[in-house]
Structure formats: C-alpha cells, structure tokens
Scaffold this motif. Structure first.
Motif, PDB file in Angstrom:
ATOM      1  N   PRO A   1       5.925  -5.062  -0.100  1.00 32.84           N
ATOM      2  CA  PRO A   1       4.737  -5.253  -1.647  1.00 32.84           C
ATOM      3  C   PRO A   1       3.994  -5.707  -0.984  1.00 32.84           C
ATOM      4  O   PRO A   1       3.744  -6.008   0.814  1.00 32.84           O
ATOM      5  CB  PRO A   1       5.560  -5.558  -2.420  1.00 32.84           C
ATOM      6  N   SER A   2       2.369  -5.333  -1.504  1.00 36.25           N
ATOM      7  CA  SER A   2       1.524  -6.273  -1.170  1.00 36.25           C
ATOM      8  C   SER A   2       1.725  -8.149  -1.357  1.00 36.25           C
ATOM      9  O   SER A   2       2.624  -8.202  -2.040  1.00 36.25           O
ATOM     10  CB  SER A   2       0.759  -6.099  -2.370  1.00 36.25           C
ATOM     11  N   GLY A   3       1.686  -8.378  -0.540  1.00 30.67           N
ATOM     12  CA  GLY A   3       1.825  -9.978  -1.025  1.00 30.67           C
ATOM     13  C   GLY A   3       3.029 -10.634   0.319  1.00 30.67           C
ATOM     14  O   GLY A   3       2.818 -11.507   0.482  1.00 30.67           O
ATOM     15  N   SER A   4       3.400  -8.915   0.556  1.00 27.24           N
ATOM     16  CA  SER A   4       5.192  -9.857   1.662  1.00 27.24           C
ATOM     17  C   SER A   4       4.476 -10.213   3.048  1.00 27.24           C
ATOM     18  O   SER A   4       5.509 -10.330   3.594  1.00 27.24           O
ATOM     19  CB  SER A   4       5.944  -8.731   1.792  1.00 27.24           C
ATOM     20  N   GLY A   5       3.194 -10.015   3.668  1.00 23.00           N
ATOM     21  CA  GLY A   5       3.263 -10.400   5.264  1.00 23.00           C
ATOM     22  C   GLY A   5       2.329  -9.888   5.863  1.00 23.00           C
ATOM     23  O   GLY A   5       2.705  -9.729   7.335  1.00 23.00           O
ATOM     24  N   LYS A   6       2.620  -8.357   5.534  1.00 18.74           N
ATOM     25  CA  LYS A   6       2.226  -7.314   6.497  1.00 18.74           C
ATOM     26  C   LYS A   6       1.208  -7.683   7.779  1.00 18.74           C
ATOM     27  O   LYS A   6       1.375  -7.451   8.699  1.00 18.74           O
ATOM     28  CB  LYS A   6       2.617  -5.767   6.153  1.00 18.74           C
ATOM     29  N   SER A   7      -0.129  -8.174   7.257  1.00 20.97           N
ATOM     30  CA  SER A   7      -0.898  -8.056   7.660  1.00 20.97           C
ATOM     31  C   SER A   7      -0.759  -9.108   8.387  1.00 20.97           C
ATOM     32  O   SER A   7      -1.637  -9.415   9.802  1.00 20.97           O
ATOM     33  CB  SER A   7      -2.159  -8.323   6.808  1.00 20.97           C
ATOM     34  N   THR A   8      -0.287 -10.171   7.955  1.00 20.01           N
ATOM     35  CA  THR A   8       0.131 -11.152   8.719  1.00 20.01           C
ATOM     36  C   THR A   8       0.400 -11.003  10.072  1.00 20.01           C
ATOM     37  O   THR A   8       0.478 -11.409  10.972  1.00 20.01           O
ATOM     38  CB  THR A   8       0.734 -12.419   8.056  1.00 20.01           C
ATOM     39  N   LEU A   9       1.657 -10.303  10.016  1.00 21.40           N
ATOM     40  CA  LEU A   9       2.756 -10.111  11.455  1.00 21.40           C
ATOM     41  C   LEU A   9       1.744  -9.287  12.117  1.00 21.40           C
ATOM     42  O   LEU A   9       2.069  -9.714  13.448  1.00 21.40           O
ATOM     43  CB  LEU A   9       3.483  -9.075  10.504  1.00 21.40           C
TER      44      LEU A   9
ATOM     45  N   THR B   1       1.827   0.476   6.234  1.00 22.50           N
ATOM     46  CA  THR B   1       1.314   1.449   5.430  1.00 22.50           C
ATOM     47  C   THR B   1       2.006   1.550   3.731  1.00 22.50           C
ATOM     48  O   THR B   1       3.450   0.612   3.882  1.00 22.50           O
ATOM     49  CB  THR B   1       1.421   3.044   6.203  1.00 22.50           C
ATOM     50  N   HIS B   2       0.995   1.674   2.861  1.00 22.83           N
ATOM     51  CA  HIS B   2       2.403   1.993   1.336  1.00 22.83           C
ATOM     52  C   HIS B   2       2.609   3.158   1.068  1.00 22.83           C
ATOM     53  O   HIS B   2       3.717   3.506   0.343  1.00 22.83           O
ATOM     54  CB  HIS B   2       1.150   1.363   0.383  1.00 22.83           C
ATOM     55  N   ASN B   3       2.672   4.662   2.438  1.00 26.63           N
ATOM     56  CA  ASN B   3       2.404   5.374   1.962  1.00 26.63           C
ATOM     57  C   ASN B   3       3.515   6.095   2.108  1.00 26.63           C
ATOM     58  O   ASN B   3       4.210   5.599   3.212  1.00 26.63           O
ATOM     59  CB  ASN B   3       1.445   6.244   2.752  1.00 26.63           C
TER      60      ASN B   3
HETATM   61  N1  LIG Z   1      -6.166 -17.101   4.928  1.00 24.42           N
HETATM   62  C1  LIG Z   1      -4.371 -17.205   4.490  1.00 24.42           C
HETATM   63  N2  LIG Z   1      -4.913 -19.128   3.636  1.00 24.42           N
HETATM   64  C2  LIG Z   1      -4.087 -18.748   2.560  1.00 24.42           C
HETATM   65  N3  LIG Z   1      -3.050 -17.555   1.871  1.00 24.42           N
HETATM   66  C3  LIG Z   1      -3.178 -16.388   3.540  1.00 24.42           C
HETATM   67  C4  LIG Z   1      -4.106 -16.554   4.271  1.00 24.42           C
HETATM   68  N4  LIG Z   1      -3.577 -14.816   4.821  1.00 24.42           N
HETATM   69  C5  LIG Z   1      -3.221 -14.136   3.723  1.00 24.42           C
HETATM   70  N5  LIG Z   1      -2.372 -15.362   2.626  1.00 24.42           N
HETATM   71  C6  LIG Z   1      -1.409 -14.997   2.324  1.00 24.42           C
HETATM   72  O1  LIG Z   1      -0.197 -14.510   2.791  1.00 24.42           O
HETATM   73  C7  LIG Z   1       0.226 -13.851   1.907  1.00 24.42           C
HETATM   74  C8  LIG Z   1       0.535 -12.758   2.969  1.00 24.42           C
HETATM   75  O2  LIG Z   1      -0.112 -11.765   3.230  1.00 24.42           O
HETATM   76  P1  LIG Z   1      -0.824  -9.878   3.789  1.00 24.42           P
HETATM   77  O3  LIG Z   1      -1.820 -10.047   4.407  1.00 24.42           O
HETATM   78  O4  LIG Z   1      -0.139 -10.243   5.051  1.00 24.42           O
HETATM   79  O5  LIG Z   1      -0.253  -9.150   2.712  1.00 24.42           O
HETATM   80  P2  LIG Z   1       0.330  -7.585   3.097  1.00 24.42           P
HETATM   81  O6  LIG Z   1       1.946  -7.652   3.342  1.00 24.42           O
HETATM   82  O7  LIG Z   1      -0.406  -7.627   3.934  1.00 24.42           O
HETATM   83  O8  LIG Z   1      -0.299  -7.492   2.110  1.00 24.42           O
HETATM   84  P3  LIG Z   1      -1.259  -5.681   1.606  1.00 24.42           P
HETATM   85  O9  LIG Z   1       0.059  -4.837   0.731  1.00 24.42           O
HETATM   86  O10 LIG Z   1      -1.772  -5.995   0.220  1.00 24.42           O
HETATM   87  O11 LIG Z   1      -2.143  -5.460   2.330  1.00 24.42           O
HETATM   88  C9  LIG Z   1      -0.432 -13.174   0.624  1.00 24.42           C
HETATM   89  O12 LIG Z   1       0.335 -14.305  -0.528  1.00 24.42           O
HETATM   90  C10 LIG Z   1      -1.416 -14.156   0.845  1.00 24.42           C
HETATM   91  O13 LIG Z   1      -2.283 -14.106  -0.275  1.00 24.42           O
END
Ligand SMILES: Nc1ncnc2c1ncn2[C@@H]1O[C@H](COP(=O)(O)OP(=O)(O)OP(=O)(O)O)[C@@H](O)[C@H]1O
Ligand SMILES: [Mg+2]
Length: 235
Positions: free
Chosen positions: A50-58, A210-212
């Motif tokens: 799901p969106s917000g689960s941390g994929k981009s952070t990883l 990906t979400h796909n």
């Molecule tokens: N720089 C930041 N400062 C504070 N919180 C952050 C920061 N970057 C991301 N977050 C939070 O960390 C969580 C994970 O974000 P991330 O972008 O990794 O999610 P995601 O899985 O890639 O979502 P999406 O599918 O929408 O791209 C989210 O709740 C986001 O709000």
C-alpha cells in the motif's frame, strides 16, 4: 550470459536490519524496522504494498540517497557506511541505475544523446557512448527513434529512453520506482518486457516498486513491506 543459477550468484546488494524513522513535528514514524534484502545479478525483484508502506524509502536507502538510522547497506561487498561522500557518489554513478515515474529526459537533446551524454560525462568517448546508446535503443525497440527529441516521442517511448539511459553505464543494480506509473497497460507491458530482457541479458539486478500487480509475473520474487520488514508478498 552466465550459466550459474541466480540463487548461487554472490549478492550484489545486501540490506541487513535496516531501520529508518522519520521525525516530524507530529512525532516519529518508524517506516523501516529491520528490513533485510539480498539482490543477485540478473534477478528481478518486485516490491508491492500500500501507499505509505515505505517502498520509496526502501529504494532511496538501497540507492544510497538516504542513510539508514541503523543497519547495513552493502553494494558489491562494500558497506555504504564506510564510504566517503565522493565514494557514495561514484558508487551511485557507476554501480546503480535509477528509473523514476517521470523520466526527466533533457528536452533539447535527442534520444541517443540523452542516453550517451551521461556516459560522456563519465569520460566515455563520444563514438563509444553513441554506440552503446544505439545498442540500448535497439534493445528497447526504438532503433528508428534515435534522432527524435523527447517532445517527438510518445510517453512510453520517452520512458524506454529513460530506462536505456539508466542502463547505459552498465549498472549492477537498477532501482525503479513506479517506472510505468503514468503509462497505459499495453505500453506498460512493452516497456517492462524491454527492461527485463535487457537486464537479464546484462545481468543487472532489478528492484522495482510498483502498484501494478500484473507486472509481478515478470519477477523472480515479489516482496512487500509488512510492519517495516520485507516479506514475501501474498499474491
Ligand atoms: N522525508 C520524510 N519525512 C517525514 N515522513 C516521510 C518522509 N518521507 C516519507 N515519509 C513518510 O513515510 C511513509 C512511507 O513513505 P514512502 O514514500 O516510502 O511510501 P511508499 O510505499 O513509497 O508509498 P507510495 O506507494 O504512495 O509511493 C509515509 O507515511 C510518508 O508519509
Ligand atoms: Mg513511493
């Protein structure tokens, strides 16, 4: 192509017990809570959830764009925490490739020069850079689009040029965040096919968020983030 099975290849990237907490005015958010990952050459790994689960952070952490609060990030056997700023930059430039949802091609350069320019900045001679760029354009099914500027290409073609550019310097790991997020389904399939064929042939490890879910059929493994840890996705 190497005949060694993927599972027996030495990992090109390792994440071990990676933790990342964002601290904001509202408090702290533990996004990664002990994530572990090994990527091997030629392996395609999907990251869903799901969106917000941390994929981009990883992906940012794996791509050395962000440092973990705790844990190991290793690229080609080197612990990123031991790298100087310059070594990190060089590792990103030489060993990692990045593809984003929006491609950031340079509008004034044609397709072949968009791919060749970063190679030339890295010191590759113009003729060799252009030969590599043309080879990748061919692999992406764009052999006859070399002289088109981005504005003269469709969205899917632009994204394929961006992927070719990300593979130009022979990265060991390709990190892609929603690379086909803004493309229609048919184009998405074609773009992924080209990406995966090339990555497989050149033994690049690919990590794609990906979400796909349809794209997961191309992957060797599909992972998801559960409570900040990577686990096999239930598809
Ligand atoms: N720089 C930041 N400062 C504070 N919180 C952050 C920061 N970057 C991301 N977050 C939070 O960390 C969580 C994970 O974000 P991330 O972008 O990794 O999610 P995601 O899985 O890639 O979502 P999406 O599918 O929408 O791209 C989210 O709740 C986001 O709000
Ligand atoms: Mg994201």
């Amino acid at each position: 192509m190497s005949t060694t099975p993927i599972s027996q290849r030495k990992p090109i990237m390792r994440l071990n017990n990676v933790r990342r907490t964002y601290v904001t005015g509202e408090g702290s958010l533990e996004v990664l809570r002990g994530a572990n990952l090994e990527l091997r050459p030629g392996e395609m790994v999907g990251l869903v959830g799901p969106s917000g689960s941390g994929k981009s952070t990883l992906l940012h952490t794996a791509g050395l764009l962000e440092s973990p609060d705790e844990g190991l990030v290793e690229v080609d056997g080197v612990d990123a925490a031991t790298m100087s700023e310059r070594e990190r930059t060089l590792t990103r430039r030489k060993k990692l490739g990045f593809v984003y949802q929006f491609h950031h091609l340079l509008p004034e350069l044609n397709a072949i020069d968009n791919i060749a320019a970063p190679l030339m900045i890295d010191g590759v001679k113009r003729s060799a850079a252009r030969a590599r760029a043309q080879k990748l354009l061919n692999a992406m099914g764009l052999s006859d689009r070399a002289t088109h500027q981005p504005g003269q290409l469709s969205g899917g073609e632009q994204q394929r040029v961006a992927i070719a550019r990300s593979l130009a310097n022979h990265p060991r790991v390709l990190i892609a965040d929603e690379p086909t997020g803004n493309l229609d389904p048919t184009t998405t399939t074609a773009v992924f096919q080209s990406l995966f064929d090339t990555a497989r042939t050149e033994q690049v490890a690919v990590l794609v968020a990906t979400h796909n879910l349809e794209l997961t059929s191309y992957m060797d493994r599909v992972l998801t983030l559960k409570d900040g840890q990577l686990a096999k996705a239930d598809l």
